[in-house]
Design a protein around this motif. Structure first.
Motif, PDB file in Angstrom:
ATOM      1  N   GLU A  23       0.824  -1.204   0.000  1.00  0.00           N
ATOM      2  CA  GLU A  23       0.000   0.000   0.000  1.00  0.00           C
ATOM      3  C   GLU A  23       0.859   1.255   0.000  1.00  0.00           C
ATOM      4  OE1 GLU A  23      -2.301  -3.404   1.289  1.00  0.00           O
ATOM      5  OE2 GLU A  23      -0.396  -2.584   2.003  1.00  0.00           O
ATOM      6  N   ALA A  24       1.927   1.257   0.814  1.00  0.00           N
ATOM      7  CA  ALA A  24       2.806   2.424   0.866  1.00  0.00           C
ATOM      8  C   ALA A  24       3.535   2.627  -0.456  1.00  0.00           C
ATOM      9  CB  ALA A  24       3.816   2.263   2.011  1.00  0.00           C
ATOM     10  N   LEU A  25       3.974   1.527  -1.065  1.00  0.00           N
ATOM     11  CA  LEU A  25       4.649   1.631  -2.355  1.00  0.00           C
ATOM     12  C   LEU A  25       3.694   2.126  -3.432  1.00  0.00           C
ATOM     13  CD1 LEU A  25       6.743  -1.670  -2.223  1.00  0.00           C
ATOM     14  CD2 LEU A  25       7.662   0.672  -2.200  1.00  0.00           C
ATOM     15  N   ALA A  26       2.447   1.646  -3.388  1.00  0.00           N
ATOM     16  CA  ALA A  26       1.453   2.072  -4.376  1.00  0.00           C
ATOM     17  C   ALA A  26       1.210   3.577  -4.290  1.00  0.00           C
ATOM     18  CB  ALA A  26       0.145   1.303  -4.162  1.00  0.00           C
ATOM     19  N   GLU A  27       1.124   4.090  -3.070  1.00  0.00           N
ATOM     20  CA  GLU A  27       0.919   5.534  -2.895  1.00  0.00           C
ATOM     21  C   GLU A  27       2.124   6.321  -3.381  1.00  0.00           C
ATOM     22  OE1 GLU A  27      -0.175   8.749   0.662  1.00  0.00           O
ATOM     23  OE2 GLU A  27      -0.074   6.593   1.081  1.00  0.00           O
ATOM     24  N   GLU A  28       3.321   5.819  -3.096  1.00  0.00           N
ATOM     25  CA  GLU A  28       4.539   6.525  -3.505  1.00  0.00           C
ATOM     26  C   GLU A  28       4.706   6.544  -5.020  1.00  0.00           C
ATOM     27  OE1 GLU A  28       8.003   5.276  -1.437  1.00  0.00           O
ATOM     28  OE2 GLU A  28       9.393   6.175  -2.861  1.00  0.00           O
ATOM     29  N   LEU A  29       4.352   5.436  -5.678  1.00  0.00           N
ATOM     30  CA  LEU A  29       4.550   5.325  -7.125  1.00  0.00           C
ATOM     31  C   LEU A  29       3.336   5.789  -7.927  1.00  0.00           C
ATOM     32  CD1 LEU A  29       6.330   1.840  -7.219  1.00  0.00           C
ATOM     33  CD2 LEU A  29       7.391   4.102  -7.327  1.00  0.00           C
ATOM     34  N   GLY A  30       2.212   6.027  -7.253  1.00  0.00           N
ATOM     35  CA  GLY A  30       1.021   6.486  -7.947  1.00  0.00           C
ATOM     36  C   GLY A  30       0.328   5.415  -8.763  1.00  0.00           C
ATOM     37  N   VAL A  31       0.362   4.157  -8.265  1.00  0.00           N
ATOM     38  CA  VAL A  31      -0.285   3.047  -8.967  1.00  0.00           C
ATOM     39  C   VAL A  31      -1.121   2.268  -7.958  1.00  0.00           C
ATOM     40  CG1 VAL A  31       1.524   2.858 -10.712  1.00  0.00           C
ATOM     41  CG2 VAL A  31       1.727   1.558  -8.596  1.00  0.00           C
ATOM     42  N   SER A  32      -1.775   1.198  -8.433  1.00  0.00           N
ATOM     43  CA  SER A  32      -2.593   0.374  -7.552  1.00  0.00           C
ATOM     44  C   SER A  32      -1.728  -0.638  -6.799  1.00  0.00           C
ATOM     45  CB  SER A  32      -3.663  -0.365  -8.353  1.00  0.00           C
ATOM     46  OG  SER A  32      -3.058  -1.321  -9.202  1.00  0.00           O
ATOM     47  N   THR A  33      -2.283  -1.162  -5.715  1.00  0.00           N
ATOM     48  CA  THR A  33      -1.578  -2.195  -4.957  1.00  0.00           C
ATOM     49  C   THR A  33      -1.341  -3.426  -5.816  1.00  0.00           C
ATOM     50  OG1 THR A  33      -2.599  -1.411  -2.912  1.00  0.00           O
ATOM     51  CG2 THR A  33      -1.679  -3.633  -2.878  1.00  0.00           C
ATOM     52  N   ARG A  34      -2.311  -3.772  -6.650  1.00  0.00           N
ATOM     53  CA  ARG A  34      -2.160  -4.931  -7.530  1.00  0.00           C
ATOM     54  C   ARG A  34      -0.990  -4.739  -8.487  1.00  0.00           C
ATOM     55  NH1 ARG A  34      -7.419  -7.167 -10.519  1.00  0.00           N
ATOM     56  NH2 ARG A  34      -7.909  -7.504  -8.312  1.00  0.00           N
ATOM     57  N   THR A  35      -0.825  -3.521  -9.009  1.00  0.00           N
ATOM     58  CA  THR A  35       0.297  -3.241  -9.902  1.00  0.00           C
ATOM     59  C   THR A  35       1.624  -3.411  -9.178  1.00  0.00           C
ATOM     60  OG1 THR A  35      -1.010  -1.717 -11.254  1.00  0.00           O
ATOM     61  CG2 THR A  35       1.380  -1.464 -11.331  1.00  0.00           C
ATOM     62  N   VAL A  36       1.698  -2.933  -7.930  1.00  0.00           N
ATOM     63  CA  VAL A  36       2.928  -3.105  -7.145  1.00  0.00           C
ATOM     64  C   VAL A  36       3.255  -4.578  -6.971  1.00  0.00           C
ATOM     65  CG1 VAL A  36       3.914  -2.863  -4.827  1.00  0.00           C
ATOM     66  CG2 VAL A  36       2.799  -0.916  -5.918  1.00  0.00           C
ATOM     67  N   LEU A  37       2.254  -5.396  -6.678  1.00  0.00           N
ATOM     68  CA  LEU A  37       2.497  -6.827  -6.470  1.00  0.00           C
ATOM     69  C   LEU A  37       2.958  -7.501  -7.759  1.00  0.00           C
ATOM     70  CD1 LEU A  37      -0.512  -7.688  -4.112  1.00  0.00           C
ATOM     71  CD2 LEU A  37       1.888  -7.364  -3.499  1.00  0.00           C
ATOM     72  N   ARG A  38       2.418  -7.072  -8.907  1.00  0.00           N
ATOM     73  CA  ARG A  38       2.877  -7.619 -10.193  1.00  0.00           C
ATOM     74  C   ARG A  38       4.327  -7.223 -10.449  1.00  0.00           C
ATOM     75  NH1 ARG A  38      -2.309  -6.196 -12.515  1.00  0.00           N
ATOM     76  NH2 ARG A  38      -1.355  -4.317 -13.364  1.00  0.00           N
ATOM     77  N   ASP A  39       4.670  -5.975 -10.118  1.00  0.00           N
ATOM     78  CA  ASP A  39       6.048  -5.526 -10.322  1.00  0.00           C
ATOM     79  C   ASP A  39       7.014  -6.247  -9.393  1.00  0.00           C
ATOM     80  OD1 ASP A  39       5.281  -2.018 -11.049  1.00  0.00           O
ATOM     81  OD2 ASP A  39       5.155  -3.837 -12.270  1.00  0.00           O
ATOM     82  N   VAL A  40       6.590  -6.505  -8.160  1.00  0.00           N
ATOM     83  CA  VAL A  40       7.426  -7.257  -7.228  1.00  0.00           C
ATOM     84  C   VAL A  40       7.694  -8.650  -7.772  1.00  0.00           C
ATOM     85  CG1 VAL A  40       7.439  -8.380  -4.959  1.00  0.00           C
ATOM     86  CG2 VAL A  40       6.825  -5.967  -5.156  1.00  0.00           C
ATOM     87  N   ARG A  41       6.669  -9.258  -8.348  1.00  0.00           N
ATOM     88  CA  ARG A  41       6.848 -10.596  -8.930  1.00  0.00           C
ATOM     89  C   ARG A  41       7.844 -10.554 -10.095  1.00  0.00           C
ATOM     90  NH1 ARG A  41       1.659 -13.555 -11.322  1.00  0.00           N
ATOM     91  NH2 ARG A  41       1.932 -11.938 -12.895  1.00  0.00           N
ATOM     92  N   ALA A  42       7.807  -9.475 -10.881  1.00  0.00           N
ATOM     93  CA  ALA A  42       8.760  -9.338 -11.987  1.00  0.00           C
ATOM     94  C   ALA A  42      10.183  -9.258 -11.458  1.00  0.00           C
ATOM     95  CB  ALA A  42       8.427  -8.103 -12.821  1.00  0.00           C
ATOM     96  N   LEU A  43      10.389  -8.543 -10.340  1.00  0.00           N
ATOM     97  CA  LEU A  43      11.724  -8.454  -9.752  1.00  0.00           C
ATOM     98  C   LEU A  43      12.182  -9.814  -9.238  1.00  0.00           C
ATOM     99  CD1 LEU A  43      11.417  -5.095  -7.738  1.00  0.00           C
ATOM    100  CD2 LEU A  43      12.582  -5.455  -9.911  1.00  0.00           C
ATOM    101  N   VAL A  44      11.276 -10.549  -8.585  1.00  0.00           N
ATOM    102  CA  VAL A  44      11.618 -11.875  -8.067  1.00  0.00           C
ATOM    103  C   VAL A  44      11.979 -12.817  -9.204  1.00  0.00           C
ATOM    104  CG1 VAL A  44      10.712 -13.903  -6.854  1.00  0.00           C
ATOM    105  CG2 VAL A  44      10.240 -11.612  -5.975  1.00  0.00           C
ATOM    106  N   ASP A  45      11.178 -12.774 -10.286  1.00  0.00           N
ATOM    107  CA  ASP A  45      11.435 -13.668 -11.418  1.00  0.00           C
ATOM    108  C   ASP A  45      12.765 -13.360 -12.092  1.00  0.00           C
ATOM    109  OD1 ASP A  45       7.949 -13.929 -12.526  1.00  0.00           O
ATOM    110  OD2 ASP A  45       9.059 -14.928 -10.926  1.00  0.00           O
TER     111      ASP A  45
END
Length: 338
Positions: A23-45
């Motif tokens: 939630e904090a990352l979503a607010e900082e980046l100006g995107v949804s929480t779901r988008t942050v979780l997708r981006d985190v998965r991209a970093l992990v992959d």
């Protein structure tokens, strides 16, 4: 902010604090929480040691120790990652594969990541595959994308030889380029022509040349904003709404083929068919529905229904055992040989 830029900003945010939340990352980046979780998965992959924990005291963090460090990147490597993110295929098309691999080596830990849970024998990357290519990709050949990028970076006008969709021959145009964008698995040149923004599919760009004069862009316009403007205009272009009834068993296929054109889906009727609403920019777009064959009936508007009827009749005549071959506009073609 594009996704490649967002991935770098996300990594920088995680590096700046030991633990945070989606939630904090979503607010900082100006995107949804779901988008942050997708981006985190991209970093992990990609092998970057991002760790997620659920629960009251959970959060998202970089694993301590040999963690990713953006300060290790050269200016060129950081610039490339902001352009292509973690996608080596895109980096290869832009002629920057070596720099991208070097950057990923610096951001990836030297030792394997421990599993999140000991009772899970397979890693996340063993059971998830992400393929951003569109369905039924035609694999059209591309020009030298890396060379075009280099020429666009000169900030000069281009003379291009380009074939518009549906045209038999290409023609020569002078354009003022903003840059390149990849959308839906396809590359496009974004440029002004006569002061108006346009998208040029690279699969139909035959050749180009750099001119002496500097590019002349619209005041205040940039690549990201112009690409977004063109994409939104294309999606709003539909002016004809077609109502059809399709077999319920073909509904999943309809969703995949029609995509955003499928605007509404009704309930299943007693006859096993579902009413759908499809948007096109002109009545002729209803030809797309012919691929559903006998599993669909166009109901309205009447002009679309009549067009499908004429096309269906032409198909019947063309496939008759003793009939002449006909083109889809009804013109007679050569008769088949016995």
């Amino acid at each position: 902010m594009s996704r490649p830029q967002r991935l770098i900003e996300l990594l920088a945010a995680l590096q700046a604090r030991p633990r945070t939340t989606a939630e904090a990352l979503a607010e900082e980046l100006g995107v949804s929480t779901r988008t942050v979780l997708r981006d985190v998965r991209a970093l992990v992959d990609a092998g970057i040691p991002v760790f997620t924990e659920r629960g009251k005291y959970g959060g998202i963090s970089l694993l301590p120790g040999d963690q990713a460090d953006l300060s290790k990147l050269t200016t060129g490597e950081a610039d490339l990652l902001r352009a292509v993110g973690l996608d080596l295929d895109r980096a290869r098309q832009l002629g920057g594969e070596a720099a991208a691999r070097s950057a990923l080596r610096k951001l990836t830990p030297r030792r394997a990541l421990p599993p999140v849970r000991d009772d899970l024998p397979l890693a996340l990357t063993d059971v998830i595959a992400i393929d951003n290519r569109p369905w039924f990709e035609d694999a059209a050949p591309l020009p030298d994308v890396a060379g075009l990028v280099r020429d666009v970076r000169t900030a000069r006008r281009l003379r291009i030889v380009y074939r518009r969709s549906g045209d038999a021959a290409a023609r020569e145009l002078v354009v003022d380029p903003y840059g390149l964008v990849q959308r839906g698995g396809r590359w496009y040149l974004v440029a002004d022509r006569d002061g108006r923004p346009r998208l040029f599919a690279l699969s139909r760009l035959q050749r180009w040349a750099v001119l002496d004069g500097p590019r002349r862009l619209r005041a205040g316009a940039d690549l990201a904003g112009t690409a977004r403007e063109l994409g939104e205009a294309l999606e709003r272009r539909e002016h004809v709404t077609v109502t059809a009834r399709v077999d319920a068993a073909s509904l999943d296929l309809a969703r995949r083929i029609l995509g955003a054109r499928l605007r509404a889906v009704g309930d299943r009727g007693d006859d096993g068919r579902v009413e759908i609403t499809v948007a096109y920019d002109q009545v002729d777009g209803v030809r797309q529905l012919l691929q559903f064959g006998e599993h669909i009936e166009v109901v309205a508007p009447e002009a679309a229904r009549r067009l499908v009827g004429r096309l269906a009749a032409t198909i019947v005549r063309a496939h008759a055992a003793d009939g002449p071959r006909l083109s889809m506009n009804g013109a007679d073609g050569p008769r088949p040989r016995p």
